[in-house]
Design a protein around this motif. Sequence first.
Motif, PDB file in Angstrom:
ATOM      1  N   ALA A  46      40.647  25.059  42.484  1.00  0.00           N
ATOM      2  CA  ALA A  46      40.734  25.014  40.971  1.00  0.00           C
ATOM      3  C   ALA A  46      39.723  25.918  40.462  1.00  0.00           C
ATOM      4  CB  ALA A  46      39.968  23.497  40.759  1.00  0.00           C
ATOM      5  N   MET A  47      38.632  26.437  40.929  1.00  0.00           N
ATOM      6  CA  MET A  47      37.718  27.267  40.308  1.00  0.00           C
ATOM      7  C   MET A  47      38.451  28.654  40.245  1.00  0.00           C
ATOM      8  SD  MET A  47      34.004  26.464  41.102  1.00  0.00           S
ATOM      9  CE  MET A  47      33.771  26.455  42.887  1.00  0.00           C
ATOM     10  N   GLU A  48      39.206  28.869  41.512  1.00  0.00           N
ATOM     11  CA  GLU A  48      40.163  30.404  41.446  1.00  0.00           C
ATOM     12  C   GLU A  48      40.868  30.410  40.224  1.00  0.00           C
ATOM     13  OE1 GLU A  48      38.326  32.055  44.181  1.00  0.00           O
ATOM     14  OE2 GLU A  48      40.024  33.186  43.726  1.00  0.00           O
ATOM     15  N   GLU A  49      41.557  29.293  39.914  1.00  0.00           N
ATOM     16  CA  GLU A  49      42.612  29.147  38.813  1.00  0.00           C
ATOM     17  C   GLU A  49      42.138  29.109  37.438  1.00  0.00           C
ATOM     18  OE1 GLU A  49      45.720  26.014  39.542  1.00  0.00           O
ATOM     19  OE2 GLU A  49      46.498  27.771  40.354  1.00  0.00           O
ATOM     20  N   LEU A  50      40.974  28.086  37.330  1.00  0.00           N
ATOM     21  CA  LEU A  50      40.578  27.996  35.953  1.00  0.00           C
ATOM     22  C   LEU A  50      39.115  28.377  35.494  1.00  0.00           C
ATOM     23  CD1 LEU A  50      42.113  25.234  36.846  1.00  0.00           C
ATOM     24  CD2 LEU A  50      41.226  24.415  34.612  1.00  0.00           C
ATOM     25  N   GLY A  51      38.658  29.009  36.670  1.00  0.00           N
ATOM     26  CA  GLY A  51      37.244  29.379  36.572  1.00  0.00           C
ATOM     27  C   GLY A  51      36.200  28.399  36.475  1.00  0.00           C
ATOM     28  N   HIS A  52      34.908  28.682  36.871  1.00  0.00           N
ATOM     29  CA  HIS A  52      34.044  27.579  37.316  1.00  0.00           C
ATOM     30  C   HIS A  52      33.674  26.507  36.127  1.00  0.00           C
ATOM     31  CE1 HIS A  52      30.857  30.298  36.211  1.00  0.00           C
ATOM     32  NE2 HIS A  52      31.435  31.284  36.979  1.00  0.00           N
ATOM     33  N   ASP A  53      33.323  27.369  34.864  1.00  0.00           N
ATOM     34  CA  ASP A  53      32.945  26.510  33.700  1.00  0.00           C
ATOM     35  C   ASP A  53      33.688  25.609  33.365  1.00  0.00           C
ATOM     36  OD1 ASP A  53      30.477  28.072  33.498  1.00  0.00           O
ATOM     37  OD2 ASP A  53      31.361  29.494  31.978  1.00  0.00           O
ATOM     38  N   ARG A  54      35.170  25.936  33.307  1.00  0.00           N
ATOM     39  CA  ARG A  54      36.392  24.723  32.848  1.00  0.00           C
ATOM     40  C   ARG A  54      36.025  23.742  33.951  1.00  0.00           C
ATOM     41  NH1 ARG A  54      41.039  28.311  31.270  1.00  0.00           N
ATOM     42  NH2 ARG A  54      42.319  26.424  30.591  1.00  0.00           N
ATOM     43  N   VAL A  55      36.006  24.113  35.215  1.00  0.00           N
ATOM     44  CA  VAL A  55      35.978  22.957  36.518  1.00  0.00           C
ATOM     45  C   VAL A  55      34.725  22.049  35.994  1.00  0.00           C
ATOM     46  CG1 VAL A  55      35.941  22.547  38.520  1.00  0.00           C
ATOM     47  CG2 VAL A  55      37.561  24.302  37.811  1.00  0.00           C
ATOM     48  N   PHE A  56      33.837  22.676  35.850  1.00  0.00           N
ATOM     49  CA  PHE A  56      32.458  21.852  35.637  1.00  0.00           C
ATOM     50  C   PHE A  56      32.625  20.923  34.645  1.00  0.00           C
ATOM     51  CE2 PHE A  56      28.377  21.024  34.047  1.00  0.00           C
ATOM     52  CZ  PHE A  56      27.695  20.715  35.133  1.00  0.00           C
ATOM     53  N   GLU A  57      33.147  21.382  33.325  1.00  0.00           N
ATOM     54  CA  GLU A  57      33.525  20.698  32.116  1.00  0.00           C
ATOM     55  C   GLU A  57      34.254  19.536  32.375  1.00  0.00           C
ATOM     56  OE1 GLU A  57      36.041  22.269  28.702  1.00  0.00           O
ATOM     57  OE2 GLU A  57      34.383  23.663  28.786  1.00  0.00           O
ATOM     58  N   VAL A  63      38.783  34.998  50.306  1.00  0.00           N
ATOM     59  CA  VAL A  63      39.721  33.984  49.893  1.00  0.00           C
ATOM     60  C   VAL A  63      38.882  33.190  48.819  1.00  0.00           C
ATOM     61  CG1 VAL A  63      41.083  33.877  51.888  1.00  0.00           C
ATOM     62  CG2 VAL A  63      39.043  32.803  52.145  1.00  0.00           C
ATOM     63  N   ILE A  64      37.745  33.224  48.716  1.00  0.00           N
ATOM     64  CA  ILE A  64      37.114  32.477  47.567  1.00  0.00           C
ATOM     65  C   ILE A  64      36.083  33.427  46.895  1.00  0.00           C
ATOM     66  CG2 ILE A  64      35.463  30.608  46.979  1.00  0.00           C
ATOM     67  CD1 ILE A  64      36.460  29.113  49.540  1.00  0.00           C
ATOM     68  N   LYS A  65      36.125  33.348  45.717  1.00  0.00           N
ATOM     69  CA  LYS A  65      35.176  34.339  44.898  1.00  0.00           C
ATOM     70  C   LYS A  65      33.668  34.138  45.284  1.00  0.00           C
ATOM     71  CE  LYS A  65      37.861  34.798  40.513  1.00  0.00           C
ATOM     72  NZ  LYS A  65      38.458  33.352  40.264  1.00  0.00           N
ATOM     73  N   VAL A  66      33.091  35.240  45.330  1.00  0.00           N
ATOM     74  CA  VAL A  66      31.531  35.124  45.708  1.00  0.00           C
ATOM     75  C   VAL A  66      30.918  34.302  44.656  1.00  0.00           C
ATOM     76  CG1 VAL A  66      29.813  36.636  45.969  1.00  0.00           C
ATOM     77  CG2 VAL A  66      31.996  37.492  46.539  1.00  0.00           C
ATOM     78  N   GLU A  67      31.293  34.453  43.412  1.00  0.00           N
ATOM     79  CA  GLU A  67      30.451  33.767  42.651  1.00  0.00           C
ATOM     80  C   GLU A  67      30.660  32.220  42.714  1.00  0.00           C
ATOM     81  OE1 GLU A  67      32.750  36.063  41.516  1.00  0.00           O
ATOM     82  OE2 GLU A  67      33.853  35.724  39.745  1.00  0.00           O
ATOM     83  N   ASP A  68      31.871  31.680  43.253  1.00  0.00           N
ATOM     84  CA  ASP A  68      32.161  30.516  43.135  1.00  0.00           C
ATOM     85  C   ASP A  68      31.459  29.861  44.498  1.00  0.00           C
ATOM     86  OD1 ASP A  68      33.755  30.784  41.045  1.00  0.00           O
ATOM     87  OD2 ASP A  68      35.501  30.656  42.158  1.00  0.00           O
ATOM     88  N   VAL A  69      30.996  30.569  45.289  1.00  0.00           N
ATOM     89  CA  VAL A  69      30.491  29.878  46.628  1.00  0.00           C
ATOM     90  C   VAL A  69      29.170  28.959  46.154  1.00  0.00           C
ATOM     91  CG1 VAL A  69      29.472  30.523  48.954  1.00  0.00           C
ATOM     92  CG2 VAL A  69      31.274  31.618  48.268  1.00  0.00           C
TER      93      VAL A  69
END
Length: 352
Positions: free
Chosen positions: A112-123, A261-267
């Motif tokens: 989900a974070m790959e697709e939407l970015g972490h801010d939108r997922v958090f929101e 496979v997962i963005k570094v900043e999302d880990v």
Amino acid sequence: MFKVGFRCGALLIAVYLPCIGICAAPAHGQANKSPVAPNTARVEAAVREAYEKYRNDTNGKNADYIPYLAQVDSKLFGVAVVTTDNQVFEIGDVKYSFSIQSISKVYTLALAMEELGHDRVFERIGSEPTGRAFNSVTAVVEMPTHTGNAFVNAGAIATTSLISGKNEDEKWNKILDFYSKVAGEKLVLIDEVYKSEAATNAGNKALSMLLAKYERIYADPFESVDIYTKQCSVGVNATQLARMGAVLADNGKNPATGEQVIKVEDVPFILSTMTMAGLYDSSGAWAWHVGLPAKSGVGGGIVAIVPGKGAIAVFAPRLDDAGNSVKAQEVIEYVADKLAFNLFSPSSVGLK
Ligand code: GLN
């Protein structure tokens, strides 16, 4: 190359036979040296000791609210470690394929974070511990976000509903392909688990409708529950699960395939959620005693992450009251303690 102390060639053919001793070998031959990868002999010794110490523990019982899980052999017990430099340690029933269950929530959150970015997922989901059982209805009603976090059922179903696709099949295949990339090999659905859970998941459907009332689910509620039920029914063995964990230990890179496979900043977002809610309403006790981000599933698996070093996955079906594998918790706690992995302890970075 890591010197192999004991090889278990039998594992390749004997799917249900426990491996006697530790199998240690670099998987797929690719090693990327991590400056903080753990000492091979110490890991091997700690894993072996833990396995022997807890192998006869019969505390807890299989999950039975999903009929399939009740009849899984509760004596099965496998431990696998995959390091960031791609060493693999295995002991016990490491080739038995069990359902990933709630551990899938980690990787759908990542997608989900790959697709939407972490801010939108958090929101849309949030990251607050609920302090209640993983399938709690009252948490949905009472928490300001309603979704709680991505690792309780309500928040996980909402996270699954964020995954885009033309139709249900396309969304499901995207999720399965993503899990396979993280595992570094093709994963498949255990159809019997899916059918068993799909026939008994009225509670999850109720959660999805409640989320709809609060406008906290982002696709058709029942379609989202169905995809969620499929993702929980994906089969993994202990080694595959440890490798999926090692991806999080290695900044989102698969140490076997070398693929990011997962963005570094999302880990860090994933690891913090694991710390907060990875073991449901006993996550606080886990953080207190073990101090490692981890995720459990009612199939009997737990994976724990040691950032920079690797991951340990344990499969043993008997669960405690919170829904966490008893033996898996014991083994991980033992190994983490022996090797000073607790992230909240200065010794985890070498300070005495
Ligand atoms: N599929 C399970 C459920 O929805 C997952 C729960 C779990 O592993 N804790 O109840």
